[in-house]
Design a protein around this motif. Sequence first.
Motif, PDB file in Angstrom:
ATOM      1  N   LEU A 195     113.273  48.912  33.911  1.00 47.91           N
ATOM      2  CA  LEU A 195     113.147  47.516  33.353  1.00 47.91           C
ATOM      3  C   LEU A 195     111.947  46.652  33.960  1.00 47.91           C
ATOM      4  O   LEU A 195     111.329  45.981  33.330  1.00 47.91           O
ATOM      5  N   LEU A 196     112.182  46.563  35.199  1.00 52.06           N
ATOM      6  CA  LEU A 196     110.855  45.808  35.870  1.00 52.06           C
ATOM      7  C   LEU A 196     109.558  46.329  35.799  1.00 52.06           C
ATOM      8  O   LEU A 196     108.949  45.473  35.473  1.00 52.06           O
ATOM      9  N   GLY A 197     109.624  47.478  35.657  1.00 57.60           N
ATOM     10  CA  GLY A 197     108.309  48.112  35.469  1.00 57.60           C
ATOM     11  C   GLY A 197     107.784  47.442  33.825  1.00 57.60           C
ATOM     12  O   GLY A 197     106.590  47.227  33.582  1.00 57.60           O
ATOM     13  N   VAL A 198     108.725  47.660  33.088  1.00 54.38           N
ATOM     14  CA  VAL A 198     108.389  47.378  31.567  1.00 54.38           C
ATOM     15  C   VAL A 198     107.947  45.929  31.671  1.00 54.38           C
ATOM     16  O   VAL A 198     107.068  45.564  30.660  1.00 54.38           O
ATOM     17  N   ILE A 199     108.655  45.029  32.167  1.00 52.13           N
ATOM     18  CA  ILE A 199     108.504  43.575  32.247  1.00 52.13           C
ATOM     19  C   ILE A 199     107.133  43.237  32.725  1.00 52.13           C
ATOM     20  O   ILE A 199     106.350  42.736  32.313  1.00 52.13           O
ATOM     21  N   ALA A 200     106.545  44.104  33.788  1.00 52.34           N
ATOM     22  CA  ALA A 200     105.543  43.840  34.537  1.00 52.34           C
ATOM     23  C   ALA A 200     104.388  44.222  33.840  1.00 52.34           C
ATOM     24  O   ALA A 200     103.180  43.921  33.745  1.00 52.34           O
ATOM     25  N   LEU A 201     104.914  45.442  32.969  1.00 57.19           N
ATOM     26  CA  LEU A 201     103.819  45.977  31.887  1.00 57.19           C
ATOM     27  C   LEU A 201     103.422  45.074  30.969  1.00 57.19           C
ATOM     28  O   LEU A 201     102.136  44.729  30.303  1.00 57.19           O
ATOM     29  N   TYR A 202     104.155  44.565  30.292  1.00 59.43           N
ATOM     30  CA  TYR A 202     104.077  43.599  29.114  1.00 59.43           C
ATOM     31  C   TYR A 202     103.472  42.274  29.649  1.00 59.43           C
ATOM     32  O   TYR A 202     102.880  41.693  28.836  1.00 59.43           O
ATOM     33  N   LEU A 203     103.562  41.753  30.746  1.00 57.11           N
ATOM     34  CA  LEU A 203     103.105  40.476  31.273  1.00 57.11           C
ATOM     35  C   LEU A 203     101.664  40.867  31.545  1.00 57.11           C
ATOM     36  O   LEU A 203     100.644  39.821  31.327  1.00 57.11           O
ATOM     37  N   ALA A 204     101.447  41.868  32.211  1.00 58.97           N
ATOM     38  CA  ALA A 204      99.797  42.188  32.382  1.00 58.97           C
ATOM     39  C   ALA A 204      99.133  42.355  31.118  1.00 58.97           C
ATOM     40  O   ALA A 204      98.012  42.002  30.825  1.00 58.97           O
TER      41      ALA A 204
END
Length: 675
Positions: free
Chosen positions: A151-160
Amino acid sequence: MSAPAKDSAEQDRPKQDVETAEAARGMAAQRRGGGPPWGAVGQPGEKPSDFLPSLKRLARRLSPERTGVVAVLVLCVVSVALNVIGPLLLGRATDVIFAGVIGRTLPAGISAEQAAEGARAAGDTTTANLIAAQDIVPGAGIDFTALSMVLLGVIALYLAASVFGYAQGYLLNGIVQRTIYQLRREVEDKIHRLPLRYVDSQQRGEVLSRATNDIDNVSTSLQQTLSQLLTSLLTVIGVVVMMFVVSPLLTLVALVTIPVSLWLTKAITQRSQPQFVAQWRHTGRLNGLIEEAFTGHELVRVFGRTAEVERQFAERNDDLFGASFRAQFISGIIMPAMMFVGNLNYVVVAVIGGLRVASGTMSLGDVQAFIQYSRQFTQPLTQAASMANVLQSGVASAERVFELLDAPEQSPDPAVPSTRSERRGRVAFEHVDFRYLPDTPLIEDLSLVAEPGQTVAIVGPTGAGKTTLVNLVLRFYELDAGRITLDGVDIATMARADLRSGIGMVLQDTWLFGGTIRDNIAYGNPSATPEQVLDAARATYVDRFVRSLPDGYDTVIDEEGSNVSAGEKQLITIARAFLADPSLLILDEATSSVDTRTEVLVQRAMAALRGSGSDSARTSFVIAHRLSTIRDADLILVMEAGRIVEQGTHEQLLAARGAYCALYNAQFAAAAADL
């Protein structure tokens, strides 16, 4: 201003050309026996919609921004790539949760294979397939550590992805605005290069609509569609790639919607594009009528044409409403049609995906990811389709702007223009021929000489060619034959700016700009000092009424000059010409709008103006219907049908008892005369 007086210019043109120009302005054609003042408005020739060539031409305008466009493309690719990876990672999170939920229901100490065999032995094939397809640890619950990392990876992905998307939007906004800025400059420059013939044949509101509304619509369309279409196209490509990675079979099922969507979009846009062209054409016509009605507001009321104007407004408003409604309605069908196709695709994918999960050939997370991809796949197609109406509207406006940019221009100035060695004001017409229409001669084999310092008066009936004569001196129109020289230099070999810089003009139609009285006088010579402006005002009797105003020379007048009288406006325009200190002066019915006492003052001002040049007395061309104003002219030309039928002084022409004598007697000997 170095522009011809509209009324006089139109009087001196052939009937057909005059009525075209008057219709284009919505003015009365009563001088030519035409229709009512607001009865007919000329329109430019309508061209059929040519969508693809116009779209390509509009796209080529972005070529100066190619570096920025490449940067936008790279940022968009990165942003879309990050966005399309997101559903796959969320599918992995679903698998972690699902594996934990199933694993907690199984006894600890056995392997997943053993649990699957036990379920199959018990006859529960579906559960066995689910256990076999998932990474399940019997007896273990949800792995929250692994879940949080996903989930942290998804958040970082969408933020970028958002950061890259913001940067892309910022760059694209700059590209579009710079492109539109350049387009506006080109339109402005083009208007100054258009010949007077084009300006006279076009409706003012129509030209204004192309230069304002249509360009604004192109800007809005580019801003909305470029980003949306680029993002949608790349999203479709990225989603298709990820769909093939997840399930080639489901991908083939989902791709069936592409030809259906393309067929629907093409079928609808083919019907809506002509309506968008009509919408903006009717917008220009309505703007033209509104501009005319407000400009001639008093005329409309005086002649009792308010009801007629309202009727024409209602008709054109109805035309605009009908075209806009049809354009928006037809193009609006695209969105629900695409949503319907997308929903059908969603249902088919969900059913087939559920069966494959039940059979153990796909994991639940993969099906979830694929369903998200299928929605992402149809969503950009729907968005692209919904942008079709915006794009069509923008291209329709671009076509109208391109028509203006493609209009024939006046002949360019010579590469090496001639210049006058001295500015004396000697004007010579040498066997001049001119016609507005190819088959309608107006001026034929005209020759005359105006010596430096002479005052040459031009009189004659309406349509004789008086204003045309001075328009030719100003090169508002080009000659068909012969030549005109100014101080021995052929004006056709001079730069127009250089030619007109030595000519001052006072028109019958006074025109004041929005600003102070001081600014309007200084328009004749922007480099003049305040003392020179004041001297010009005193010499032309402007000072006598300005002193009575509360703010004096700082009195702000509107663009129509409605807060000063007609005579006061004329005096200001004479002061403007006085300040320019020209070697050649053209007075086109300059005293027609002043009272008798003011006329005496104006005559004195013009006498000072004609004789106060820095090098020598000014050469003056005076167009007059009021013959009392030109008695003292050095030379009087009497024109009829483009020919000089008489010339001489006032006394000589009266003694000849010819055309001039008839005109003079018509004004002073009787209330009416049969000429």
